[in-house]
Scaffold this motif. Structure first.
Motif, PDB file in Angstrom:
ATOM      1  N   GLN A  44      31.303 -13.508 -33.961  1.00 14.31           N
ATOM      2  CA  GLN A  44      31.043 -12.252 -33.030  1.00 14.31           C
ATOM      3  C   GLN A  44      29.917 -11.144 -33.525  1.00 14.31           C
ATOM      4  O   GLN A  44      30.035 -10.050 -33.081  1.00 14.31           O
ATOM      5  N   VAL A  45      29.214 -11.579 -34.488  1.00 16.65           N
ATOM      6  CA  VAL A  45      28.351 -10.689 -35.197  1.00 16.65           C
ATOM      7  C   VAL A  45      26.773 -11.257 -34.883  1.00 16.65           C
ATOM      8  O   VAL A  45      26.622 -12.516 -35.323  1.00 16.65           O
ATOM      9  N   GLY A  46      26.051 -10.494 -34.224  1.00 18.56           N
ATOM     10  CA  GLY A  46      24.772 -11.075 -33.876  1.00 18.56           C
ATOM     11  C   GLY A  46      23.662 -10.666 -34.870  1.00 18.56           C
ATOM     12  O   GLY A  46      23.556  -9.267 -35.272  1.00 18.56           O
ATOM     13  N   ARG A  47      22.714 -11.700 -35.194  1.00 19.74           N
ATOM     14  CA  ARG A  47      21.657 -11.276 -36.254  1.00 19.74           C
ATOM     15  C   ARG A  47      20.372 -11.833 -35.355  1.00 19.74           C
ATOM     16  O   ARG A  47      20.645 -13.073 -34.961  1.00 19.74           O
ATOM     17  N   TRP A  48      19.347 -11.282 -35.336  1.00 16.44           N
ATOM     18  CA  TRP A  48      18.191 -11.691 -34.979  1.00 16.44           C
ATOM     19  C   TRP A  48      16.877 -11.459 -35.690  1.00 16.44           C
ATOM     20  O   TRP A  48      16.875 -10.708 -36.626  1.00 16.44           O
ATOM     21  N   VAL A  49      15.745 -12.302 -35.268  1.00 17.98           N
ATOM     22  CA  VAL A  49      14.474 -12.085 -35.842  1.00 17.98           C
ATOM     23  C   VAL A  49      13.497 -12.266 -34.501  1.00 17.98           C
ATOM     24  O   VAL A  49      13.988 -13.197 -33.798  1.00 17.98           O
ATOM     25  N   SER A  50      12.455 -11.575 -34.708  1.00 15.86           N
ATOM     26  CA  SER A  50      11.602 -11.651 -33.353  1.00 15.86           C
ATOM     27  C   SER A  50      10.147 -11.548 -34.152  1.00 15.86           C
ATOM     28  O   SER A  50       9.751 -10.879 -35.232  1.00 15.86           O
ATOM     29  N   ASN A  51       8.998 -11.829 -33.069  1.00 14.16           N
ATOM     30  CA  ASN A  51       7.852 -11.126 -33.580  1.00 14.16           C
ATOM     31  C   ASN A  51       7.686  -9.857 -33.003  1.00 14.16           C
ATOM     32  O   ASN A  51       8.485  -9.012 -32.249  1.00 14.16           O
ATOM     33  N   ALA A  53       5.762  -8.434 -30.711  1.00 12.56           N
ATOM     34  CA  ALA A  53       5.796  -8.268 -29.176  1.00 12.56           C
ATOM     35  C   ALA A  53       6.834  -7.763 -28.784  1.00 12.56           C
ATOM     36  O   ALA A  53       6.771  -7.148 -27.565  1.00 12.56           O
ATOM     37  N   VAL A  54       8.166  -8.182 -29.123  1.00 13.23           N
ATOM     38  CA  VAL A  54       9.509  -8.241 -28.544  1.00 13.23           C
ATOM     39  C   VAL A  54      10.270  -7.309 -29.284  1.00 13.23           C
ATOM     40  O   VAL A  54      11.559  -7.012 -28.933  1.00 13.23           O
ATOM     41  N   ARG A  55      10.063  -6.875 -30.674  1.00 18.01           N
ATOM     42  CA  ARG A  55      10.956  -6.337 -31.538  1.00 18.01           C
ATOM     43  C   ARG A  55      11.541  -4.967 -30.822  1.00 18.01           C
ATOM     44  O   ARG A  55      12.693  -4.924 -30.999  1.00 18.01           O
ATOM     45  N   GLU A  56      10.847  -4.116 -30.325  1.00 14.68           N
ATOM     46  CA  GLU A  56      11.139  -3.056 -29.916  1.00 14.68           C
ATOM     47  C   GLU A  56      12.214  -3.096 -28.540  1.00 14.68           C
ATOM     48  O   GLU A  56      13.190  -2.482 -28.607  1.00 14.68           O
ATOM     49  N   ALA A  57      11.931  -4.141 -27.944  1.00 14.77           N
ATOM     50  CA  ALA A  57      12.853  -4.515 -26.723  1.00 14.77           C
ATOM     51  C   ALA A  57      14.187  -5.123 -27.221  1.00 14.77           C
ATOM     52  O   ALA A  57      15.177  -4.880 -26.799  1.00 14.77           O
ATOM     53  N   MET A  58      14.088  -6.102 -28.379  1.00 12.56           N
ATOM     54  CA  MET A  58      15.293  -6.671 -28.931  1.00 12.56           C
ATOM     55  C   MET A  58      16.110  -5.321 -29.568  1.00 12.56           C
ATOM     56  O   MET A  58      17.462  -5.408 -29.614  1.00 12.56           O
ATOM     57  N   ASN A  59      15.457  -4.572 -30.285  1.00 10.02           N
ATOM     58  CA  ASN A  59      16.337  -3.242 -30.873  1.00 10.02           C
ATOM     59  C   ASN A  59      16.994  -2.653 -29.724  1.00 10.02           C
ATOM     60  O   ASN A  59      18.112  -2.458 -29.956  1.00 10.02           O
ATOM     61  N   ARG A  60      16.602  -2.488 -28.655  1.00 10.32           N
ATOM     62  CA  ARG A  60      17.223  -1.878 -27.398  1.00 10.32           C
ATOM     63  C   ARG A  60      18.159  -2.747 -26.734  1.00 10.32           C
ATOM     64  O   ARG A  60      19.198  -2.424 -26.669  1.00 10.32           O
ATOM     65  N   VAL A  62      20.171  -4.802 -28.520  1.00 13.01           N
ATOM     66  CA  VAL A  62      21.374  -4.779 -29.066  1.00 13.01           C
ATOM     67  C   VAL A  62      22.015  -3.389 -29.239  1.00 13.01           C
ATOM     68  O   VAL A  62      23.021  -3.270 -28.708  1.00 13.01           O
ATOM     69  N   ALA A  63      21.307  -2.459 -29.055  1.00 11.27           N
ATOM     70  CA  ALA A  63      21.981  -0.955 -29.102  1.00 11.27           C
ATOM     71  C   ALA A  63      22.282  -0.697 -27.798  1.00 11.27           C
ATOM     72  O   ALA A  63      23.436   0.297 -27.732  1.00 11.27           O
ATOM     73  N   GLU A  64      21.858  -1.228 -26.734  1.00 15.69           N
ATOM     74  CA  GLU A  64      22.486  -0.693 -25.326  1.00 15.69           C
ATOM     75  C   GLU A  64      23.384  -1.695 -24.959  1.00 15.69           C
ATOM     76  O   GLU A  64      23.956  -1.507 -23.975  1.00 15.69           O
ATOM     77  N   GLY A  65      23.781  -2.604 -25.747  1.00 15.68           N
ATOM     78  CA  GLY A  65      25.015  -3.543 -25.453  1.00 15.68           C
ATOM     79  C   GLY A  65      24.733  -4.643 -24.389  1.00 15.68           C
ATOM     80  O   GLY A  65      25.450  -4.989 -23.702  1.00 15.68           O
ATOM     81  N   TRP A  66      23.416  -4.993 -24.447  1.00 17.09           N
ATOM     82  CA  TRP A  66      23.050  -6.084 -23.271  1.00 17.09           C
ATOM     83  C   TRP A  66      23.756  -7.239 -23.561  1.00 17.09           C
ATOM     84  O   TRP A  66      23.652  -8.148 -22.633  1.00 17.09           O
ATOM     85  N   ILE A  67      23.956  -7.472 -24.972  1.00 14.98           N
ATOM     86  CA  ILE A  67      24.366  -8.941 -25.282  1.00 14.98           C
ATOM     87  C   ILE A  67      25.760  -9.076 -24.567  1.00 14.98           C
ATOM     88  O   ILE A  67      26.154 -10.174 -24.236  1.00 14.98           O
ATOM     89  N   THR A  68      26.445  -8.169 -24.116  1.00 15.36           N
ATOM     90  CA  THR A  68      27.777  -8.183 -23.396  1.00 15.36           C
ATOM     91  C   THR A  68      27.505  -8.235 -21.678  1.00 15.36           C
ATOM     92  O   THR A  68      28.516  -8.653 -21.099  1.00 15.36           O
ATOM     93  N   ARG A  69      26.176  -8.357 -21.318  1.00 14.81           N
ATOM     94  CA  ARG A  69      26.011  -8.360 -20.008  1.00 14.81           C
ATOM     95  C   ARG A  69      24.794  -9.303 -19.621  1.00 14.81           C
ATOM     96  O   ARG A  69      23.701  -9.140 -18.885  1.00 14.81           O
TER      97      ARG A  69
END
Length: 223
Positions: A44-51, A53-60, A62-69
């Motif tokens: 239930q814990v997510g970890r990620w790596v990105s390039n 180009a998409v890092r800022e979007a990935m931070n959002r 996770v922070a905004e809870g889109w993983i559950t939606r």
């Protein structure tokens, strides 16, 4: 980055994680895209790596809870074949227009079309590999997805290698402490017991317990 160089770099990144962002640049380019991400869900814990180009979007993300939606992720998980699936493989155009992830997150973030695949590790962790590109560019073509499918076996092996190496590093640390006659265990982020040494096992269950998938102490106050 040519294909052979990219494949070699994928396996190198399994040993040197700092190389993943550059490797993901190559993966994204192979799919005619700008962004690429590896997202691991374990206990239930997510970890990620990105390039980049998409890092800022990935931070959002996770922070905004889109993983559950994330209906896109749920539908991708439901595809049994080991392949990349594009948005139009799992959604109708109307569904895409109405889905909150696309409408309220991906498109405003500068993306909106992509493809993804799921890899399952030996410990049942889920590894999602995705590429993203701008909505104005249009959906990925069959050729784009075919090039990603060509890379998928290498990405799957490399991510599984990286997962296994983490386990082996934990096992080595516990073994070193065993040589010092110290009880030791490695646990996951959720508290699940991963590996122990023999000295630690003598403490179970009188001192520590492993109940319900979580390591704890037998004395409630200490737990």
């Amino acid at each position: 980055m040519d294909r052979e160089h990219l494949i070699g770099s994928i396996y190198e990144a399994a040993l040197v994680p700092e190389l993943w962002p550059t490797v993901l640049d190559g993966v994204a380019a192979a799919g005619g895209s700008s962004g690429a991400t590896i997202f691991t869900l374990a206990d239930q814990v997510g970890r990620w790596v990105s390039n980049d180009a998409v890092r800022e979007a990935m931070n959002r993300f996770v922070a905004e809870g889109w993983i559950t939606r994330n209906e896109r992720g749920r539908r991708t998980l439901g595809v049994a074949e080991p392949r990349f699936v594009s948005d139009l493989d799992i959604f109708t155009p109307r569904e895409i227009d109405e889905d909150p992830l696309y409408r309220d997150f991906l498109r405003p973030a500068g993306f909106g079309w992509g493809a993804g695949t799921i890899v399952r590790s030996m410990t049942d962790d889920l590894i999602a590999i995705t590429v993203e590109r701008g909505h104005a560019v249009g959906p990925l073509t069959r050729d784009d997805v075919a090039r990603l499918d060509d890379l998928r076996p290498h990405l799957a092996r490399a991510t599984l290698m990286a997962s296994r190496l983490k386990l082996e590093r934990a096992r080595s640390a516990v073994d070193i402490l065993s040589a010092l006659r110290l009880p030791a265990a490695a646990v996951s982020a959720s508290g699940r017991l991963v590996v122990t040494n023999a000295d630690f096992e003598t403490l179970m269950p009188s001192v520590v317990t492993d109940v319900g998938g979580r390591l704890g102490f037998a004395v409630p106050q200490a737990d």
